[in-house]
Design a protein around this motif. Structure first.
Motif, PDB file in Angstrom:
ATOM      1  N   ASP A 212      -5.199   6.271  -2.695  1.00 43.93           N
ATOM      2  CA  ASP A 212      -5.931   6.355  -3.953  1.00 43.93           C
ATOM      3  C   ASP A 212      -7.383   6.778  -3.714  1.00 43.93           C
ATOM      4  O   ASP A 212      -8.331   6.170  -4.227  1.00 43.93           O
ATOM      5  N   GLY A 213      -7.540   7.795  -2.880  1.00 44.78           N
ATOM      6  CA  GLY A 213      -8.854   8.375  -2.644  1.00 44.78           C
ATOM      7  C   GLY A 213      -9.667   7.725  -1.537  1.00 44.78           C
ATOM      8  O   GLY A 213     -10.692   8.255  -1.123  1.00 44.78           O
ATOM      9  N   LYS A 214      -9.228   6.560  -1.046  1.00 43.45           N
ATOM     10  CA  LYS A 214     -10.017   5.877  -0.005  1.00 43.45           C
ATOM     11  C   LYS A 214      -9.387   6.073   1.373  1.00 43.45           C
ATOM     12  O   LYS A 214      -8.185   5.866   1.545  1.00 43.45           O
ATOM     13  N   ARG A 215     -10.229   6.437   2.332  1.00 46.46           N
ATOM     14  CA  ARG A 215      -9.728   6.638   3.690  1.00 46.46           C
ATOM     15  C   ARG A 215      -9.344   5.295   4.319  1.00 46.46           C
ATOM     16  O   ARG A 215     -10.116   4.336   4.275  1.00 46.46           O
ATOM     17  N   ILE A 216      -8.147   5.227   4.867  1.00 42.58           N
ATOM     18  CA  ILE A 216      -7.684   3.961   5.442  1.00 42.58           C
ATOM     19  C   ILE A 216      -7.808   3.941   6.962  1.00 42.58           C
ATOM     20  O   ILE A 216      -8.344   3.019   7.541  1.00 42.58           O
ATOM     21  N   ASN A 217      -7.314   4.966   7.612  1.00 43.96           N
ATOM     22  CA  ASN A 217      -7.290   4.932   9.086  1.00 43.96           C
ATOM     23  C   ASN A 217      -8.588   5.472   9.663  1.00 43.96           C
ATOM     24  O   ASN A 217      -8.873   6.650   9.590  1.00 43.96           O
ATOM     25  N   GLU A 218      -9.387   4.593  10.231  1.00 46.42           N
ATOM     26  CA  GLU A 218     -10.705   5.017  10.702  1.00 46.42           C
ATOM     27  C   GLU A 218     -10.753   5.180  12.212  1.00 46.42           C
ATOM     28  O   GLU A 218     -11.635   5.781  12.754  1.00 46.42           O
ATOM     29  N   VAL A 219      -9.800   4.564  12.900  1.00 48.89           N
ATOM     30  CA  VAL A 219      -9.927   4.495  14.355  1.00 48.89           C
ATOM     31  C   VAL A 219      -9.232   5.677  15.027  1.00 48.89           C
ATOM     32  O   VAL A 219      -8.107   6.018  14.704  1.00 48.89           O
ATOM     33  N   GLU A 220      -9.951   6.251  15.950  1.00 47.32           N
ATOM     34  CA  GLU A 220      -9.384   7.381  16.656  1.00 47.32           C
ATOM     35  C   GLU A 220      -8.436   6.917  17.754  1.00 47.32           C
ATOM     36  O   GLU A 220      -8.652   5.874  18.359  1.00 47.32           O
ATOM     37  N   ALA A 221      -7.429   7.711  18.012  1.00 44.65           N
ATOM     38  CA  ALA A 221      -6.497   7.372  19.084  1.00 44.65           C
ATOM     39  C   ALA A 221      -7.119   7.786  20.414  1.00 44.65           C
ATOM     40  O   ALA A 221      -6.784   8.815  20.993  1.00 44.65           O
ATOM     41  N   LEU A 222      -8.046   6.955  20.875  1.00 48.49           N
ATOM     42  CA  LEU A 222      -8.811   7.275  22.092  1.00 48.49           C
ATOM     43  C   LEU A 222      -7.928   7.608  23.285  1.00 48.49           C
ATOM     44  O   LEU A 222      -8.286   8.395  24.133  1.00 48.49           O
TER      45      LEU A 222
END
Ligand code: ADP
Length: 614
Positions: A212-222
Motif C-alpha cells: 500500500d505504497g510503503k516500502r517494507i523490505n529495507e535490508v540488503e542481502a549483504l
C-alpha cells in the motif's frame, strides 16, 4: 475490457491433481503463498535485468523494478504487481496450465505410490504459483510480455478444472496477480498480516516491495555482495539487526562457493557466549535462504549442533524453495552444506587465531566448551577442531596457553607421544609427583584443567598421529636421567621392593623402582584402562555406596633420601619400617587423588609421630 470472448482451457490432469493436493494438504502452511508469488515476481524482474543489456525492446527498466502489493479489505483481494518479463499467450498456457517441471511430475508419481503421506512429500517439490489457490478461490493474472508486439492478456481460474484467457486493454510490461481471497483467508487482506509475512520470508528480496505504497523490505542481502563492497559498519549493522545479535561480533566469515554446491554465506561468531550469560541454549542462529528468500529461520541439520552459537545466513541457489522442515535434515543437499560450512568455519577460527592470538584467547575462554563438545560429538570435524584447543603446559608460564600444533612442533627427537595430566589447577598438577620426571627430561606435559577435558582426551585419542598419553599411566617408558651416585644399589633396591610388596599385599599390583621420579620418594601409577580420579569422584558423588578397589602400581625412587633410609632401617627397626611402608602408599594415593578414607592414615601418622619423638 476488449470485446473478445474468453477462450476456455482445461487444466492438464496432473495440474488438477496437484491443485487438489495444494489446497487440501498444504492447508496448515498457507502462509507460504506470498513468498512463492514474490519469489516469482523477483525472478521475473531478475530476468529483465539480464535482458536489459542485450535486448533493445527493454528500455529504462531499472527505475520501476519493484513489487507492489495492494490490499482491499472490502473486496477481499490482494493485488501483486511486478515489472518483470511478463508472459505471452503461449507462456501462460505453458507455465500456468501444464506441468513442465520434471520435479512436479516425479512428485505426483511418488504421491500415487505412497498414497496418504502427502504433507511429508509435498514440501520437497515446488508448487509455486499454484499455492495462490490455498488462499484464493479465484485468481486473475494480467500479463504483458516484454517482447515487442506482445498481447495484453488476462488469465483467470478458480483452481478447479480449468482457466480462461482473454485479451484486455493496454497493460504495462509485467504481471499483475489479483487474488480473490476465499472464506477462510480474509485476514490476508489485513496490512499487519501481509507485512509480517513479507518481513519474515521476503525481507531480503532484491527489489523494493511496497505494501500500500510503503516500502517494507529495507535490508540488503549483504551475503550476496562482494566482500570488498561491504564495510565493517554494514556488517555490524546486519549482525545486530538481521541476526538479532545483541553484542559486537567477534569474527565473521563471508564466502561464496560453487562446488560441491552453490553457497553464499555470511556467518558471525558472537562476542559473548549467551549460554554462559544465563540465556540457556540459543538455537537456530543461522537461517537458510534460497536466492534471498527465506526457507527456514532455524534449519535443523544445517550446521552441527556444537555450532549453535554462530549467527548468520546461508543462501543456496541449489535448494528447492519448498524444501520442507521434516525432510530438510535428511536432504543430501543440506548435509553437503553442513559439511562445507562447518569446515569453513573451523578454518576461519584457525586463521583468526594465527592472525591475532590474544584476541582468539579471549574468545576461546568464552567459547571453548562448544569446541570441546564438537570434538566429542562431531566425528567428521574432530581432528580439525583439535587445532583450536588451547591449554597451559609444563613449558608455558601460568596463564599462557598454546595449541597442540605448538606442542607437536616442540616435541623432542624420538618423542612419540603427547603427554598430558588432568587436574584441577596448575598448582595441584605441579605439586604432585607426576610431572617432575617429564620436566627433568625436557618433555612437555599438557595440563588439562577443565572438568570436561577428560572426555575430550578420550574422544580425541591422538593428534597428528601421536597418541595422547597420561603421565599418570604405568607403562610410560622414560630413559635414564643422569645416574645418581647416592642411589640404592640394584640389589638393595630389589630387596626393598620385595619388602614393600609383602607389606602392602593386595593393595598394590606391583612394586618396582623407576626412573621417572626426581623429587618424590614414590608414585602410584594407574592402569591405562583404569578409572581416572575425576570419574571416580563423579561416581562417588552419584552413588554413596560406590566402591572401587583401586589397584595401583607403586614405583619407588631409589635416589630419594627417605627411600634410602627405609632400606637402611628395614631390618634394624621393623616396627617403624612397616608403618613407613604403609604411609608411603597412602601418600602416593593422596597425590593420585585416590585415597577414599583417611581414618587409618591419621591413626598411623599419630603413631609415627609418637615414635619419632621417642
Ligand atoms: P517455478 O517458479 O518453480 O518455476 P511456478 O509454478 O511458480 O514454478 O511458476 C511457473 C512458471 O511461470 C515460472 O517458471 C515462470 O516462467 C512463470 N511465472 C510465474 N510467475 C511469473 C511472473 N510473475 N512473471 C513472469 N513469469 C512468471
Amino acid at each position: 475490457m476488449s470485446e473478445t470472448t474468453a477462450e476456455k482451457h482445461v487444466f492438464q490432469a496432473e495440474i488438477q491433481q496437484l491443485l487438489e493436493l495444494v489446497v487440501h494438504s498444504l492447508y496448515t502452511d498457507k502462509d507460504i503463498f506470498l513468498r512463492e508469488l514474490i519469489s516469482n515476481a523477483s525472478d521475473s524482474m531478475e530476468k529483465v535485468r539480464h535482458l536489459e543489456g542485450t535486448e533493445k525492446d527493454i528500455k529504462d527498466a531499472g527505475d520501476d523494478l519493484q513489487i507492489t502489493l495492494e490490499l482491499d479489505k472490502e473486496a477481499k483481494t490482494i493485488t501483486l504487481t511486478d515489472r518483470g518479463v511478463g508472459m505471452t499467450h503461449d507462456e501462460l498456457v505453458e507455465n500456468l496450465g501444464t506441468i513442465a517441471h520434471s520435479g512436479t511430475k516425479a512428485f505426483l508419481e511418488q504421491m500415487k505410490e505412497s498414497g496418504s503421506n502427502a504433507s511429508g512429500l509435498i514440501g520437497q517439490f515446488g508448487v509455486g504459483f499454484y499455492s495462490a489457490f490455498m488462499v484464493a478461490d479465484k485468481v486473475e493474472v494480467f500479463s504483458r510480455s516484454w517482447k515487442a508486439g506482445a498481447e495484453n492478456l488476462r488469465w483467470e481460474s478458480d483452481g478447479k478444472t480449468g482457466y480462461e484467457i482473454e485479451t484486455v486493454d493496454e497493460l504495462p510490461r509485467g504481471v499483475k496477480i489479483v487474488l480473490h481471497l476465499n472464506e477462510g483467508s480474509a485476514d490476508f487482506a489485513e496490512e499487519f498480516r501481509v507485512k509480517g509475512l513479507i518481513e519474515r520470508y521476503s525481507n531480503f528480496v532484491g527489489f523494493p516491495i511496497l505494501l500500500d505504497g510503503k516500502r517494507i523490505n529495507e535490508v540488503e542481502a549483504l551475503w550476496l555482495k562482494n566482500k570488498s563492497e561491504v564495510s565493517d559498519e554494514e556488517y555490524k549493522a546486519f549482525y545486530q539487526f538481521a541476526c538479532k545479535g545483541f553484542d559486537e561480533p567477534a569474527y565473521r566469515l563471508h564466502f561464496a562457493a560453487d562446488a560441491p554446491i552453490t553457497i553464499n554465506a555470511l556467518i558471525f561468531a558472537p562476542g559473548e557466549n549467551p549460554e554462559k550469560m544465563g540465556f540457556g541454549k540459543v538455537d537456530g542462529g543461522v537461517a537458510l535462504y534460497c536466492k534471498k528468500v527465506l526457507i527456514d529461520p532455524e534449519p535443523k541439520g544445517l550446521l552441527p549442533e556444537w555450532l549453535r552459537f554462530v549467527k548468520g545466513v546461508v543462501d543456496s541457489a541449489d535448494l528447492p524453495l519448498n524444501i520442507s522442515r521434516e525432510t530438510m535434515q535428511d536432504s543430501a543437499l543440506v548435509q553437503k552444506l553442513n559439511s562445507v560450512i562447518s569446515k569453513r568455519i573451523i578454518k576461519m577460527f584457525e586463521k583468526e587465531a594465527a592472525a591475532d592470538p590474544e584476541k582468539y584467547r579471549a574468545f576461546y575462554k568464552k567459547f571453548e566448551r562448544f569446541f570441546k563438545e564438537g570434538i566429542a560429538t562431531d566425528y567428521a570435524n574432530k581432528d580439525a577442531l583439535a587445532k583450536l584447543l588451547r591449554f597451559e603446559t609444563s613449558m608455558t608460564e601460568a596463564g599462557e596457553v598454546c595449541s597442540l600444533t605448538d606442542y607437536v612442533g616442540r616435541m623432542k627427537d624420538g618423542q612419540e607421544k603427547i603427554y598430558f595430566l588432568i587436574g584441577q589447577n596448575r598448582d595441584q598438577i605441579e605439586s604432585g609427583p607426576y610431572v617432575e620426571a617429564f620436566k627433568a627430561r625436557g618433555l612437555e606435559v599438557i595440563y588439562f584443567m577443565d572438568a570436561v577435558d577428560e572426555y575430550i582426551v578420550d574422544s580425541l585419542g591422538e593428534f597428528d598421529g601421536k597418541k595422547l598419553s597420561s603421565v599418570r599411566h604405568a607403562g610410560v617408558d622414560l630413559e635414564d636421567v643422569v645416574a645418581d651416585a647416592e642411589a640404592l644399589s640394584e640389589e638393595e633396591t630389589e630387596k626393598l621392593c620385595e619388602f614393600l610388596k609383602m607389606e602392602l599385599g593386595d593393595a598394590v599390583t606391583k612394586v618396582s623402582s623407576g626412573k621417572r621420579l626426581v623429587d618424590s620418594p614414590v608414585i602410584a601409577l594407574v592402569p591405562e584402562d583404569g578409572m581416572s580420579p575425576q570419574v571416580r569422584q563423579m561416581m562417588k558423588a552419584m552413588d554413596e555406596n560406590f566402591k572401587d578397589e583401586v589397584k595401583v602400581e607403586l614405583e619407588i625412587n631409589p635416589r630419594h633420601a627417605l627411600v634410602r633410609k627405609l632400606s637402611e632401617i628395614r631390618d634394624s627397626n621393623p616396627d617403624v619400617a612397616k608403618l613407613v611402608a604403609a604411609q608411603l602408599l597412602d601418600n602416593a594415593l593422596i597425590s593420585a587423588g585416590l585415597l577414599d578414607d583417611a581414618r587409618e592414615t591419621i591413626r598411623r601418622m599419630n603413631s609415627l609421630m609418637e615414635k619419632a619423638m621417642g
